[in-house]
Write a protein that holds these residues in place. Structure first.
Motif, short mmCIF file in Angstrom:
data_model
loop_
_atom_site.label_atom_id
_atom_site.label_comp_id
_atom_site.label_asym_id
_atom_site.label_seq_id
_atom_site.Cartn_x
_atom_site.Cartn_y
_atom_site.Cartn_z
N HIS A 226 70.89 26.34 11.17
CA HIS A 226 71.25 27.12 10.39
C HIS A 226 70.23 28.32 9.85
CE1 HIS A 226 73.01 22.69 8.45
NE2 HIS A 226 74.34 23.30 8.75
N ILE A 227 68.92 27.85 10.07
CA ILE A 227 67.91 29.59 9.26
C ILE A 227 66.97 29.13 10.33
CG2 ILE A 227 67.23 30.30 7.66
CD1 ILE A 227 68.80 29.69 5.31
N VAL A 228 66.51 30.17 11.49
CA VAL A 228 65.61 29.80 11.58
C VAL A 228 63.91 31.07 10.76
CG1 VAL A 228 63.82 30.71 13.90
CG2 VAL A 228 66.96 28.75 13.61
N VAL B 184 62.20 32.28 2.60
CA VAL B 184 63.74 32.52 2.88
C VAL B 184 65.10 32.32 2.01
CG1 VAL B 184 65.01 30.19 4.01
CG2 VAL B 184 62.35 30.78 4.37
N PRO B 185 65.87 32.72 2.44
CA PRO B 185 67.24 33.42 1.44
C PRO B 185 68.11 31.72 0.91
CG PRO B 185 67.74 34.36 3.03
CD PRO B 185 66.18 33.64 3.87
N LEU C 58 65.98 30.23 -1.06
CA LEU C 58 64.94 29.31 -1.82
C LEU C 58 63.79 29.87 -2.22
CD1 LEU C 58 64.46 26.96 1.90
CD2 LEU C 58 65.55 26.41 0.21
N ALA C 59 63.73 31.00 -3.33
CA ALA C 59 62.99 32.06 -4.12
C ALA C 59 62.71 30.58 -5.16
CB ALA C 59 63.28 32.43 -4.87
N ASN C 60 63.54 29.79 -5.55
CA ASN C 60 63.11 28.52 -6.39
C ASN C 60 63.98 27.66 -6.13
OD1 ASN C 60 61.85 30.40 -8.52
ND2 ASN C 60 64.28 31.00 -8.08
N HIS C 61 62.64 26.74 -5.52
CA HIS C 61 63.34 25.57 -5.22
C HIS C 61 61.52 24.23 -5.37
CE1 HIS C 61 59.74 27.20 -2.34
NE2 HIS C 61 59.51 25.97 -2.27
N ARG C 62 62.55 22.70 -5.79
CA ARG C 62 61.39 21.56 -5.42
C ARG C 62 61.60 20.95 -5.41
NH1 ARG C 62 64.71 17.14 -7.11
NH2 ARG C 62 66.20 17.79 -8.55
N PHE C 63 60.90 20.01 -4.74
CA PHE C 63 60.63 19.09 -3.62
C PHE C 63 61.69 17.82 -4.21
CE2 PHE C 63 56.25 19.84 -2.90
CZ PHE C 63 56.13 20.32 -1.70
#
Lengths: 577, 577
Positions: B387-389, B315-316, B318-323
């Motif tokens: 915002h994003i689907v 998902v644009p 969200l390549a690098n995410h954390r909880f």
């Protein structure tokens, strides 16, 4: 195989670090590619040779009731500690730690693992004998890897291990392996020799090395052309024949200023080198109740002979020795190096004379005084008979054969196989026992048997090459026959005859490569001569119109015209030779 | 093969650390022997299977113009540093130092080495395409080795690497390998499925996994029974079909005290789980000019669906995410975990709805207040459209197939092969270029292709076993046929017929083992059922006098009487089935 679907990569020049011919030619022929020090990728052309070598070994091992398995490369340190080799093997053993800090060896050989397998599998004498082998990658962290596949660090070895209930059984297993090795090296098509070897410290009662004969070989092989006697230099016994001659000269203390070598002493005095005696001073230290005491030994060797370290180690009292220091020399002999001798020492010295020296008369030796030698020295008259007479030297060509059947000759070889009677050395340290007929535990009698698979390639080349390249024996050649069509793309006739012959040879079970790369004849021939394919057929339009193909064996100086209808049979005839 | 000259060692019980059936059966059948954690000796019975697997792979690789070579196990660190994998691979890469302190990797795979070989060998587009492969021992220092050969540390892999001049060439090479793999797994006689896989971070445009189908498989495979669609769970796309229904309920803030899971909320409210929406809060930190800024994302998933991490990463933004942490939750949502929802947040949040959720109406979601949920929530009315689907979830059985040709089914598999379009990832980092038609350097287009050779054994067993033991497909069975004579030592007739049949089967090219160990029938049959030889013939005196031998296939419940004269043809008929 069509060359266009294979990978052929030849070089005009070998890299500068390739010191010996087999290394140079394997690099030039694109058989191996260096990845690191003593580590090579086996390129497609080289791998074909390795596979043929392996197939012959596997076939003969299976025929000898050896059973193939595959032991791991990465082996737990604990097993190596059980036999003490974890420390004994020193830096040659490549050690590795896993993510949990546990230690492992990358296998240089597999005595420990196979003994571990067998001690848990074998309960009873009824399960014996057994012989397990594998063909596996090995790693030895050589101090100075060199000579391509001859002394690499990563290499392929076939190692087999026999297990028997008693000594007689072990010797029978050993004989089976000795015979299998003889068949294997015969099938390779290599000139080889099996020689008796020293057993080393490991004990056991027999060991033979298999050597490929080559002028460039590192090892000297001793054999008797008129009998079966053969041994390596370490193991070959030097007999003394004949009687000691009566003294004919007076003992004279002769000035030999600055002349410390037998060669120069002989030259100065106008004598044969074989009239001189050289002296090697050794010290043996023993510790008792915390006190170190020293004993001094003087070894005497004829000036033109070489000391054999293995034999020295077997002289009673000399298992652990070192060279005597210069300070000790002054104290014991009152002399500097180069002028030592058995006559008149300051302290008691055990004189160990080589058998040949013990039989000499009127000899030259150091006078224990700088710049002086004695000439005309004689046992019994000028000095006491030696305390010990022993075989200390390497044999030389012309020595009497120990079997009394002739005189010895020497040639050079490359060790490619070793069979070894291990006895119970490993089974005792690893507690590998079985229950004998009386229900009592007894240690397994072991033998081990190695062939350096990748080394075979180097040795075969050292034995078989010329200025054009490698000359493979057909049994291990990457291809048996190469077809070289002239202008396959231009001539329908050439193309048709080439394809026909290619199909016919394949149908006859011949391992043939068709060079369809479209190279010019000169480059194409040079490639195949370098690579060393033993049989070549050139298919050209002119020849075909005359009803001929050109056959040339790799060692032939000229081509032979053969009719297309006869060529398959002709090649089979050549291959059968 | 005669059993008396082979090594057979079966166990009644498997060791307690053998958790899965293939590990248990391989240990009991004496196919492998544990040496250390994740390290096994391949015993003679197991090695025969490995060799058959390797032979089929080799044959199909060669037929596909792949060229075999052999790359070293011990590979210089420098090459691994060039691609960054020396650090990237972490603890899984087994590292070793030699006597001079130089570092090496024990190969887990060989992209670096083959790229190094090729960059020095390939100069021109004329030399392309090329595909090199080897079958070699690998080592991966798994954190938790288990399941015998299924997740060992030392294992055998076939790895191939293709090199092409452009993308189209690379895709053609990939197709050739895909087809070769299909033939290989078909020849093994295993039920398998090739599924599209995610390419991961490595780039490139295609990747397929080959799975052996087994109930016990670790991986879920998605396929459409009425079309060719197949993908692994990471890659299978979940489509949304149908229209969003109009709102039918009012938005109600409903007390759900202590009820944080969708399952319990649905139970409390007497609703279907599929009417609930779960919320996953993620934080993305970005650093600019030394200042860290945070963005918050709320992912919405239907209560009965599973999040697909791979899809989330695509998902644009969200390549690098954390909880999101609990402190952040309070700050952003004013809520504790379990009651989050998309309606009414304290700070701006990017709402990312799974396609299914975006299509829901009258759904249940957290109310951003402890102990409360909303029911009857509707997009557009109670909260803005998301915002994003995006496709965020794992597919489930019954989902529409992405190819529009039916609905999806799910089965379980064991990954045994992987083909991968690498593109220029390695060739660029290692500067492996060639000169194109215009004489300009261009990076090589690569593909890589792996088969877990030793893992095949485990997977084959997980697919084919019963309570008696293994049921090998004939192509990879250690032996195709076992002959079980009854009292060969007592009955001359049995001995004679057995030897005759043994010779006849060998002459017919059948891989037959004659059990001449003199075991009692029960023990003998149990051994061979455990080992899993697919065809058995019992030779007994009584049967012979009635003119019959007893044939039984490993899956048969009863034996079939066959006349001795017909037995070879009968077995061949059974084998051809």
């Amino acid at each position: 195989m069509r060359a266009s679907r294979f990978f052929i990569s030849t070089l005009k020049d070998a890299p500068s670090d390739a010191e010996i011919v087999s290394h140079q030619l394997m690099m030039r022929a694109g058989m191996i590619k260096r990845l690191g020090s003593g580590i090579y990728t086996y390129m497609p052309m080289g791998l074909r040779v390795i596979r043929k070598v392996e197939a012959i070994i596997r076939d003969e091992m299976n025929k000898s009731s050896a059973i193939e398995l595959l032991m791991p490369l990465v082996q737990p340190a604990e097993l190596w500690q059980e036999t003490g080799r974890w420390t004994k093997m020193g830096d040659e053993l490549m050690r590795v730690k896993d993510r949990h800090g546990r230690e492992y060896a990358i296998q240089p050989t597999s005595e420990e693992v196979i003994t571990d397998v067998v001690r848990s599998e074998i309960k009873s004498y009824r399960q014996l004998p057994l012989n397990f082998y594998h063909i596996q990658t090995k790693f030895r962290d050589e101090r100075r890897p060199r000579f391509g596949l001859m002394r690499g660090r990563e290499f392929t070895m076939k190692d087999a291990y026999s297990f028997d209930r008693d000594l007689a059984g072990m010797q029978a297993s050993y004989k089976i392996m000795f015979d299998a090795y003889t068949r294997i090296f015969t099938r390779f098509g290599l000139k080889f020799r099996a020689v008796a070897a020293d057993n080393g410290a490991i004990g056991g009662s027999g060991s033979h090395e298999f050597h490929v004969i080559a002028h460039t070989g590192e090892d000297a092989l001793v054999y008797c052309p008129t009998s079966d006697y053969a041994a390596n230099m370490e193991a070959a016994e030097a007999l003394q024949t004949g009687e000691r001659a009566a003294p004919a000269q007076e003992l004279v203390k002769t000035p030999t200023p600055g002349t410390v070598k037998c060669e120069t002493v002989a030259a100065l005095l106008g004598l044969e080198l074989s009239q001189t005696v050289k002296t090697i001073a050794l010290t043996v230290e023993t510790e008792k109740d915390g006190k170190v005491s020293k004993a001094y030994f003087m070894l005497l060797l004829r000036g033109d002979h070489e000391l054999n370290e293995i034999k020295v180690g077997k002289v009673p009292g000399l298992a652990n020795h070192r060279f005597t220091t210069e300070a000790e020399l002054l104290e014991v002999y009152g002399s500097i190096p180069g002028f030592l001798g058995p006559i008149g020492t300051l302290q008691p010295v055990t004189v160990v004379a080589d058998r040949t020296v013990a039989n000499m008369s009127d000899f030259v030796c150091g006078a224990n005084a700088a710049d002086f030698h004695y000439t005309g020295a004689n046992w019994g008259r000028d000095l006491p008979e030696p305390h010990i007479v022993a075989d200390l030297r390497n044999v030389v060509a012309g020595d009497a054969s120990p079997d009394g059947q002739g005189v010895l000759a020497i040639e050079r070889g490359i060790e490619v196989g070793h069979v070894f009677q291990l006895g119970t050395a490993y089974s005792e340290s690893m507690k590998a026992t079985f229950l004998d007929e009386n229900g009592k535990p007894a240690p397994l009698q072991m033998g081990c048997y190695g062939i350096g698979v990748t080394r075979i390639l180097g040795a075969a080349i050292e034995q078989n090459f010329d200025d054009k390249g490698i000359i493979w024996p057909a049994a291990i050649a990457p291809f048996e026959v190469v077809l070289c069509p002239m202008g396959m793309d231009r001539s329908e006739l050439v193309k048709e005859e080439t394809e026909k012959l290619y199909a016919a040879l394949q149908a006859a079970g011949v391992d043939v490569i068709l060079d369809d790369r479209g190279q010019r004849p000169g480059a194409m021939f040079a490639d195949w001569e370098l690579i060393g394919v033993p049989h070549r057929v050139v298919i050209g339009e002119r020849g075909l119109k005359e009803g001929k193909l050109e056959y040339q064996g790799r060692r032939d100086t000229e081509a032979t015209g053969v009719a297309p209808a006869d060529i398959v049979a002709f090649i089979q005839g050549q291959m059968a030779q």
